[in-house]
Write a protein that holds these residues in place. Structure first.
Motif, PDB file in Angstrom:
ATOM      1  N   LYS A 248       0.815  -1.211   0.000  1.00  0.00           N
ATOM      2  CA  LYS A 248       0.000   0.000   0.000  1.00  0.00           C
ATOM      3  C   LYS A 248       0.850   1.264   0.000  1.00  0.00           C
ATOM      4  O   LYS A 248       0.517   2.258  -0.656  1.00  0.00           O
ATOM      5  CB  LYS A 248      -0.918  -0.015   1.227  1.00  0.00           C
ATOM      6  N   TRP A 249       1.979   1.225   0.732  1.00  0.00           N
ATOM      7  CA  TRP A 249       2.793   2.419   0.909  1.00  0.00           C
ATOM      8  C   TRP A 249       3.936   2.508  -0.087  1.00  0.00           C
ATOM      9  O   TRP A 249       4.918   3.205   0.159  1.00  0.00           O
ATOM     10  CB  TRP A 249       3.315   2.463   2.340  1.00  0.00           C
ATOM     11  N   GLY A 250       3.801   1.804  -1.215  1.00  0.00           N
ATOM     12  CA  GLY A 250       4.823   1.856  -2.247  1.00  0.00           C
ATOM     13  C   GLY A 250       5.759   0.666  -2.189  1.00  0.00           C
ATOM     14  O   GLY A 250       5.422  -0.389  -1.645  1.00  0.00           O
ATOM     15  N   SER A 251       6.940   0.839  -2.740  1.00  0.00           N
ATOM     16  CA  SER A 251       7.923  -0.243  -2.783  1.00  0.00           C
ATOM     17  C   SER A 251       9.244   0.272  -2.225  1.00  0.00           C
ATOM     18  O   SER A 251       9.800   1.257  -2.719  1.00  0.00           O
ATOM     19  CB  SER A 251       8.115  -0.724  -4.237  1.00  0.00           C
ATOM     20  N   TYR A 252       9.728  -0.401  -1.162  1.00  0.00           N
ATOM     21  CA  TYR A 252      10.988  -0.012  -0.524  1.00  0.00           C
ATOM     22  C   TYR A 252      12.118  -0.914  -1.006  1.00  0.00           C
ATOM     23  O   TYR A 252      11.943  -2.129  -1.081  1.00  0.00           O
ATOM     24  CB  TYR A 252      10.888  -0.128   0.999  1.00  0.00           C
ATOM     25  N   LYS A 357      11.097  10.424  -2.419  1.00  0.00           N
ATOM     26  CA  LYS A 357       9.684  10.325  -2.743  1.00  0.00           C
ATOM     27  C   LYS A 357       9.402   9.152  -3.680  1.00  0.00           C
ATOM     28  O   LYS A 357      10.114   8.932  -4.654  1.00  0.00           O
ATOM     29  CB  LYS A 357       9.189  11.609  -3.398  1.00  0.00           C
ATOM     30  N   ILE A 358       8.337   8.407  -3.352  1.00  0.00           N
ATOM     31  CA  ILE A 358       7.859   7.327  -4.214  1.00  0.00           C
ATOM     32  C   ILE A 358       6.335   7.430  -4.309  1.00  0.00           C
ATOM     33  O   ILE A 358       5.693   8.107  -3.502  1.00  0.00           O
ATOM     34  CB  ILE A 358       8.252   5.946  -3.680  1.00  0.00           C
ATOM     35  N   LYS A 359       5.765   6.706  -5.260  1.00  0.00           N
ATOM     36  CA  LYS A 359       4.319   6.726  -5.438  1.00  0.00           C
ATOM     37  C   LYS A 359       3.662   5.690  -4.532  1.00  0.00           C
ATOM     38  O   LYS A 359       4.187   4.604  -4.314  1.00  0.00           O
ATOM     39  CB  LYS A 359       3.960   6.421  -6.900  1.00  0.00           C
ATOM     40  N   LEU A 360       2.505   6.055  -3.985  1.00  0.00           N
ATOM     41  CA  LEU A 360       1.684   5.083  -3.281  1.00  0.00           C
ATOM     42  C   LEU A 360       1.203   4.020  -4.266  1.00  0.00           C
ATOM     43  O   LEU A 360       1.146   4.258  -5.473  1.00  0.00           O
ATOM     44  CB  LEU A 360       0.489   5.767  -2.635  1.00  0.00           C
ATOM     45  N   ALA A 361       0.847   2.855  -3.745  1.00  0.00           N
ATOM     46  CA  ALA A 361       0.464   1.742  -4.623  1.00  0.00           C
ATOM     47  C   ALA A 361      -0.715   2.084  -5.517  1.00  0.00           C
ATOM     48  O   ALA A 361      -0.773   1.663  -6.672  1.00  0.00           O
ATOM     49  CB  ALA A 361       0.160   0.509  -3.786  1.00  0.00           C
ATOM     50  N   MET A 366       2.145  10.759  -3.204  1.00  0.00           N
ATOM     51  CA  MET A 366       3.545  10.418  -2.978  1.00  0.00           C
ATOM     52  C   MET A 366       3.812  10.294  -1.480  1.00  0.00           C
ATOM     53  O   MET A 366       3.106  10.891  -0.667  1.00  0.00           O
ATOM     54  CB  MET A 366       4.452  11.506  -3.570  1.00  0.00           C
ATOM     55  N   ILE A 367       4.849   9.531  -1.151  1.00  0.00           N
ATOM     56  CA  ILE A 367       5.271   9.374   0.243  1.00  0.00           C
ATOM     57  C   ILE A 367       6.765   9.102   0.251  1.00  0.00           C
ATOM     58  O   ILE A 367       7.340   8.678  -0.762  1.00  0.00           O
ATOM     59  CB  ILE A 367       4.495   8.227   0.930  1.00  0.00           C
ATOM     60  N   ASN A 368       7.425   9.329   1.363  1.00  0.00           N
ATOM     61  CA  ASN A 368       8.850   9.038   1.474  1.00  0.00           C
ATOM     62  C   ASN A 368       9.088   7.540   1.579  1.00  0.00           C
ATOM     63  O   ASN A 368       8.521   6.873   2.446  1.00  0.00           O
ATOM     64  CB  ASN A 368       9.448   9.740   2.692  1.00  0.00           C
TER      65      ASN A 368
END
Length: 408
Positions: A248-252, A357-361, A366-368
């Motif tokens: 949900k919070w992107g890809s780390y 910054k990356i995109k939310l799923a 955007m979120i860190n």
């Protein structure tokens, strides 16, 4: 006897008149005293995983109870379905809750409860977690490291530690909370998922393709001195994945396949004694492959392998992890794969990370996110040695400070 009854009545008064926002119960259904040392489990709303958070708390609490029978085990469970459904769930497992009602669990309710306790030996938050927003108590209700309630309960936790069992708790939450409270905090560098005890005597993530044939165990006679029923909730634990977080919070692009210990405070001799005490207790209380007291190097090694090394029925992660540890014992570092992603470089103070910054799923914003170089098992062997030092009573340790680079 009269004093004991009064203590119970006073506790019930606080629960029913001031809190009443969740289901609360003591593991052994005994009388509860706010004066006794207590280990607390905050269990969040499942949101798609059923009552597996609750079962994880029960499994961990039972292990704690066996190694420290003088401590009470208090479980606070957020509203899952409804008051009647949640109470029936607990009664079917053999518990008599102190109280439950229809209202959602809020952070203020949690801290109001904790302030009533004299001593908190360990505090576990078992819930969904977002790296920047904290633990999910209920849907759209979060408890993060910056809540003012933490400072209010700091005196209760001065000899204890916090264990954050959800996803992505080690990037921000754990090291900052450790610094804030001046106590050890354990967190995950990436996603976590449920493991169950298998009939082959090992714990596997309960996702199709990640466990072997043969079926899940119906009883747990490995982790506990006494045989416990899996259907009653004593065969679950949350363990970090062997893949980096993507959800949900992107890809780390950074992670570790084990919980990282953070002692983000002055690590002089006194500070390391406090850190070591938490490490020893946390490993002893880990529901694992045996119930032996960790008083010899063979039992410590077996627990450490289960705690630090990932496992997968069709991948060589456990085999590779064993190779890394054995090579380390002989004075060299193996770079075989133990984590399928960039292996984070972490210390007691935090992790070396690049934040950008990356995109939310769902691409709604955007979120860190968190990125790092692949450090090829260096954190794994350092953590292994950290625990060995803790059991040996080693207190002299140089602790590097983590380097965090924020990109705009």
């Amino acid at each position: 006897m009269l004093l004991r009854s009064l203590i119970v009545i006073v506790f019930l008064y606080f629960v029913t008149t001031q809190i009443s926002a969740f289901t609360v119960f003591n593991l052994d259904n005994s009388s509860f005293s706010m004066r006794k040392p207590t280990e607390v489990y905050i269990v969040g709303f499942g949101d798609g995983v059923g009552d597996q958070f609750l079962k994880t708390a029960l499994t961990r609490a039972k292990r704690h109870q066996e190694i420290n029978p003088e401590n009470q085990q208090l479980i606070i469970w957020a509203k899952e379905k409804s008051k009647s459904s949640d109470v029936n769930n607990l009664r079917n497992k053999g518990f008599r809750p102190f109280e439950a009602n229809k209202r959602n669990l809020m952070p203020e309710d949690v801290f109001r409860t904790l302030r009533k306790l004299r001593t908190i030996k360990s505090l576990h938050i078992i819930a969904h977690n977002a790296a920047w927003h904290g633990a999910g108590l209920q849907e759209n209700v979060r408890l993060n490291y910056d809540h003012e309630g933490w400072t209010q309960i700091q005196p209760k936790l001065k000899d204890g530690y916090v264990f954050l069992h959800g996803c992505n708790t080690g990037f921000v939450y754990a090291p900052r909370l450790s610094k804030k409270l001046n106590i050890p905090v354990f967190g995950s560098i990436g996603s976590t998922d449920f493991q169950q005890l298998h009939n082959d005597g090992l714990w596997y993530h309960n996702n199709k393709g990640q466990y072997p044939d043969g079926g899940w165990s119906r009883t747990n006679e490995l982790s506990f001195v006494s045989q416990m029923s899996c259907s009653s909730g004593y065969c679950h634990r949350l363990q970090p994945d062997l893949f980096h977080y993507s959800g949900k919070w992107g890809s780390y692009k950074s992670g570790l396949p084990f919980y990282k210990a953070f002692c983000n405070f002055n690590t002089n001799s006194r500070g390391m004694k406090k850190c070591n005490k938490a490490l020893v207790h946390a490993l002893n209380s880990w529901p694992s492959v045996h119930a032996d007291k960790l008083d010899n190097w063979q039992s410590i090694d077996e627990k450490l392998i289960d705690f630090l090394c990932p496992i997968h029925s069709s991948m060589d992660a456990r085999k590779n992890c064993l190779e890394v540890i054995n090579r380390y014992k002989s004075g060299s570092l193996s770079e075989v794969t133990t984590f399928y992603g960039n292996d984070a470089n972490c210390y007691l103070s935090g992790c070396d990370l690049t934040i950008k910054k990356i995109k939310l799923a769902d691409r709604s914003g955007m979120i860190n996110g968190f990125f790092s170089k692949d450090n090829k098992n260096q954190t794994l062997v350092r953590e292994y040695q950290l625990y060995k030092n803790a059991f040996s009573g080693v207190t002299k340790r140089r602790v590097p400070q983590a380097k965090v680079n924020v990109e705009n």
